[in-house]
Design an enzyme around this catalytic site. Structure first.
Site, PDB file in Angstrom:
ATOM      1  N   LYS A  11       8.173   0.065  -8.109  1.00  0.00           N
ATOM      2  CA  LYS A  11       9.105  -0.216  -6.939  1.00  0.00           C
ATOM      3  C   LYS A  11       9.165  -1.959  -7.125  1.00  0.00           C
ATOM      4  O   LYS A  11       8.177  -2.516  -6.746  1.00  0.00           O
ATOM      5  CB  LYS A  11       8.847   0.166  -5.706  1.00  0.00           C
ATOM      6  CG  LYS A  11       9.894  -0.193  -4.573  1.00  0.00           C
ATOM      7  CD  LYS A  11       9.617   0.319  -3.166  1.00  0.00           C
ATOM      8  CE  LYS A  11      10.376  -0.116  -2.084  1.00  0.00           C
ATOM      9  NZ  LYS A  11       9.972   0.362  -0.929  1.00  0.00           N
ATOM     10  N   CYS A  29      14.582  -3.095  -6.093  1.00  0.00           N
ATOM     11  CA  CYS A  29      14.926  -3.113  -4.366  1.00  0.00           C
ATOM     12  C   CYS A  29      14.990  -4.609  -4.038  1.00  0.00           C
ATOM     13  O   CYS A  29      14.488  -5.572  -4.577  1.00  0.00           O
ATOM     14  CB  CYS A  29      13.652  -2.555  -3.864  1.00  0.00           C
ATOM     15  SG  CYS A  29      13.750  -2.426  -2.086  1.00  0.00           S
ATOM     16  N   ASP A  75      10.427  -5.179  -5.876  1.00  0.00           N
ATOM     17  CA  ASP A  75      11.091  -5.757  -4.433  1.00  0.00           C
ATOM     18  C   ASP A  75      11.359  -6.929  -4.569  1.00  0.00           C
ATOM     19  O   ASP A  75      10.846  -7.895  -5.336  1.00  0.00           O
ATOM     20  CB  ASP A  75      10.033  -5.127  -3.321  1.00  0.00           C
ATOM     21  CG  ASP A  75      10.880  -4.796  -2.115  1.00  0.00           C
ATOM     22  OD1 ASP A  75      12.238  -5.057  -2.103  1.00  0.00           O
ATOM     23  OD2 ASP A  75      10.264  -4.500  -1.115  1.00  0.00           O
ATOM     24  N   ASP A 103      16.717  -1.392   5.192  1.00  0.00           N
ATOM     25  CA  ASP A 103      15.353  -0.526   5.310  1.00  0.00           C
ATOM     26  C   ASP A 103      15.821   0.366   6.595  1.00  0.00           C
ATOM     27  O   ASP A 103      16.537  -0.118   7.484  1.00  0.00           O
ATOM     28  CB  ASP A 103      14.497  -1.158   5.933  1.00  0.00           C
ATOM     29  CG  ASP A 103      13.562  -1.949   4.525  1.00  0.00           C
ATOM     30  OD1 ASP A 103      14.306  -2.058   3.499  1.00  0.00           O
ATOM     31  OD2 ASP A 103      12.335  -2.156   4.752  1.00  0.00           O
ATOM     32  N   TYR A 109       6.506   3.000   5.817  1.00  0.00           N
ATOM     33  CA  TYR A 109       7.331   3.145   7.074  1.00  0.00           C
ATOM     34  C   TYR A 109       6.483   3.934   8.029  1.00  0.00           C
ATOM     35  O   TYR A 109       6.974   4.217   9.254  1.00  0.00           O
ATOM     36  CB  TYR A 109       8.805   3.856   7.029  1.00  0.00           C
ATOM     37  CG  TYR A 109       9.884   3.161   6.166  1.00  0.00           C
ATOM     38  CD1 TYR A 109      10.329   2.042   6.698  1.00  0.00           C
ATOM     39  CD2 TYR A 109       9.883   3.465   4.979  1.00  0.00           C
ATOM     40  CE1 TYR A 109      11.133   1.374   5.727  1.00  0.00           C
ATOM     41  CE2 TYR A 109      10.506   2.686   4.086  1.00  0.00           C
ATOM     42  CZ  TYR A 109      11.426   1.615   4.598  1.00  0.00           C
ATOM     43  OH  TYR A 109      11.911   0.797   3.802  1.00  0.00           O
ATOM     44  N   ASP A 147       3.680  -1.993   0.091  1.00  0.00           N
ATOM     45  CA  ASP A 147       3.207  -3.428   0.323  1.00  0.00           C
ATOM     46  C   ASP A 147       1.934  -3.308   1.149  1.00  0.00           C
ATOM     47  O   ASP A 147       1.961  -2.483   2.059  1.00  0.00           O
ATOM     48  CB  ASP A 147       4.294  -4.066   1.152  1.00  0.00           C
ATOM     49  CG  ASP A 147       3.868  -5.567   1.450  1.00  0.00           C
ATOM     50  OD1 ASP A 147       2.874  -5.906   1.083  1.00  0.00           O
ATOM     51  OD2 ASP A 147       4.710  -6.335   2.140  1.00  0.00           O
TER      52      ASP A 147
END
Ligand code: 9PG
Length: 626
Positions: A411, A455, A413, A474, A265, A295
């Site tokens: 994680k 996720c 996703d 998000d 973020y 990512d």
């Protein structure tokens, strides 16, 4: 897009023990209750022909529905059921449903609409007033990511996934009823609420997603649990359902309270190794145990073990730097997606699921679109076929290599991908089984001690395999969105905004440490470069704290001052206290779950938060223990 295979519905009207059951139960008028109505099955014909024959004879608790037989055991607290083929041919099954009438309540029925996957909004809809978002969107490509059944809902229908609570008009004496499946690893479970000529019906749907049942095959369906009482007890009812469902599914609920840092973020897709190094250099001033690269490091979507040009180090080098600072290295991957021009997609075209329209294969199956990922087809990504033995082996190897390189925290996703309608090498698997097969491969490869965070994940499919799940959309450095910024009609609530994450943190608080650890999404503690007011940033931070869920900070640490430290300390004190209580069966509770479209209050042993979801302002009353 969805294949437009014709489908057939078989109805069994009247239902098992109908009149007798109705008389025996005779609930008081004014109390919401369910009356059994009928069984339905929806079949898709592989040849694309439409059958018009419905076999309606029923014997005892066994019901013939065309080429299928459904066995049911109904009781007051729910039902056990199974479906089998009868006759000598395989049958392609979209869904099997048991339909109840919702009776006895006053005024319009309210429904807690639990979303399908991590990012799907969970909030309350009112029958006859609200509409399913798919009605406005009519975009199966997106609906595939947000619902078990990617087709448009029926007009006027509201739906919830896995579990729901139905309540009558708010006010004194208001009652509610919980309907939920006790698992989701064999198939998804959708609860559909609709008004049929003045009768409110709830369709309890076992969604098999066109799985082919061989001749002679029988499938046990997930048992359905029903609970009821005053609406003030709705949260406690959901806790009981989650306790039972977690037990049945062997939920992993014992990982430590998580405190960490995440790159997303602040840096988004532009992340560089220099950013990681700079934040690691400042991390000693912070209580982070996990340091998670999101990512942006990967050579391509699908090529997870190679870093790109912005990362001079390889995965082992990155993990080494994090580990050297005394922290647990965490890594993001979208294990079931591949970019069309990735190495993996070029080398193994047979590993990709197929797009099938009306029985005709039209190419690789695209399951997501994200332009910043590039990938050779303008950001369209392909979905791996998790029923292909080569893919299973590959997923196991990728997970094993990531852990081996030094990342015991993964994680995972965009993991709804294998649920999308399409051609898969094993047509006998349901969408839920395809998702689960992918996670099971990753768990095998990563080993029993790795921390797996789901996720974008169909929540019901992965109980017992993951340690934690993201439970909301998000966050973003803004509280709410102008409806004019809606990208797909109806789906504003899935777009990044802190208010959207806030709502799910409250509505799904009951899942924490019953089904997995809740990840409400990251804190943003910065006061520059953000549109979040101080008040809204504090509201979000306090909600995360009172929820007892995972605490990950996602800021450039160089931007943070003493206020950020103070706020994080408050969050951790709240979070550790709620989480300790959750470990012994308590946790945070949302007392106004069915009162408004989106709730405002979250209460735990640590304190009580009251927020205004419109503005993001709030008040926190902290419990002081002497
Ligand atoms: C990395 C990000 C972060 C984030 C994840 C996920 O619906 N959507 O368009 C949508 C796009 C991105 C997204 C979620 C939803 O973000 O939740 O934490 O890891 O991927 O790309």
């Amino acid at each position: 897009m969805r294949s437009s295979r014709p489908s057939v519905r078989y109805l069994l009207v009247g239902g098992p023990r109908g009149d007798e059951q109705r008389r025996r139960r005779a609930p008081t008028v004014g109390v919401v209750h369910l009356l059994p109505l009928r069984v339905e099955a929806e079949l898709s014909d592989a040849e694309g022909t439409r059958s018009e024959v419905a076999d309606l004879e029923g014997t005892g608790q066994s019901f013939g529905l065309g080429p299928l037989e459904v066995d049911l055991e109904l009781h007051d607290a729910g039902m056990e059921w199974s479906v089998a083929t009868r006759g000598d041919r395989a049958v392609r099954v979209r869904s099997v449903s048991f339909v109840y009438a919702v009776a006895g309540g006053r005024g319009p029925v309210r429904m807690l609409r639990n979303g399908y996957q991590s990012w799907s909004p969970s909030s309350v809809g009112v029958l006859g007033i609200d509409v399913d978002p798919s009605i406005r969107a009519d975009l199966p490509f997106l609906q595939a990511a947000q619902h078990a059944d990617q087709r448009r809902a029926a007009p006027g229908e509201l739906r919830s996934e896995w579990v729901t609570v139905l309540a009558d008009d708010p006010g004194p004496g208001s009652t509610c009823i919980l309907v939920g499946f006790d698992g989701g690893d064999r198939h998804d479970g959708t609860l559909r609420l609709l008004d049929v000529d003045g009768t409110v019906e709830v369709r309890v749907e076992a969604f098999l997603g066109d799985a082919v049942l061989d001749s002679g095959a029988r499938r046990d369906l997930h048992a359905v649990r029903i609970d009821s009482g005053p609406v003030s007890g709705a949260a406690a009812m959901l806790e009981r359902w989650a306790d039972a469902t977690g037990r049945v599914g062997g939920a992993r609920t014992t990982a430590p309270f998580q405190v960490g840092w995440c790159s997303w973020y602040q840096y988004f897709h532009e992340l560089t190794e220099a950013d990681i190094v700079a934040n690691l250099a400042l991390a000693d001033q912070w209580p982070f145990e996990v340091f998670q690269i999101d990512d942006g490091y990967q050579a391509a979507i699908g090529d997870w073990l190679d870093t790109n040009d912005r990362f001079p180090s390889d995965l082992a080098g990155l993990a080494g730097s994090i580990r050297g600072s005394g922290r647990t290295p965490g890594l993001w991957l979208a294990p079931f997606l591949v970019a069309p021009d990735s190495d993996v997609a070029r080398r193994h075209p047979d590993w990709i699921a197929r797009h099938v329209v009306g029985g005709v294969d039209t190419g690789p199956l695209r399951t997501w679109w994200n332009p910043p990922w590039g990938g050779g087809e303008d950001g369209f990504m392909y979905g791996l076929d998790t029923t292909h033995p080569g893919v299973v082996e590959h997923l196991e190897a990728v997970a094993a290599s990531a852990v081996e390189a030094g990342f015991p925290y993964l994680k995972l996703d965009f993991t709804f991908s294998p649920s999308v309608d399409g051609g898969y090498s094993d047509p006998g698997r349901t969408p839920a089984e395809r998702v689960r097969a992918g996670f099971a491969a990753i768990r095998r490869g990563a080993g029993p001690d790795a921390f797996l965070l789901g996720c974008g994940v169909p929540l019901s499919n992965v109980v017992g395999l993951v340690d934690a799940n993201r439970i909301g959309p998000d966050v973003a450095p803004t509280w709410s969105l102008d409806p004019a910024t809606e990208i797909v009609a109806g789906y504003l609530g899935t777009q990044p905004a802190t208010a959207h994450a806030f709502t799910n943190t409250l509505t799904r608080a009951f899942m924490h440490r019953r089904l997995w650890l809740n990840d409400p999404d990251c804190l943003m503690l910065r006061s520059e470069g953000t549109d979040l007011s101080d008040a809204a940033a504090r509201t979000w931070a306090h909600a995360v704290g009172v929820s007892g869920g995972m605490v990950l900070v996602s800021d450039d640490l160089a931007l943070l001052g003493p206020d950020a430290h103070t706020l994080l300390d408050e969050v951790l004190a709240l979070g550790r206290s709620t989480d300790a209580d959750a470990r012994s069966g308590g946790g945070a509770r949302c007392p106004d779950l069915l009162q408004h479209a989106t709730p405002r209050r979250l209460v735990s042993v640590a304190g009580a938060l009251d927020a205004d979801p419109l503005t993001g302002a709030s008040e926190l009353v902290v419990t002081v223990t002497g």
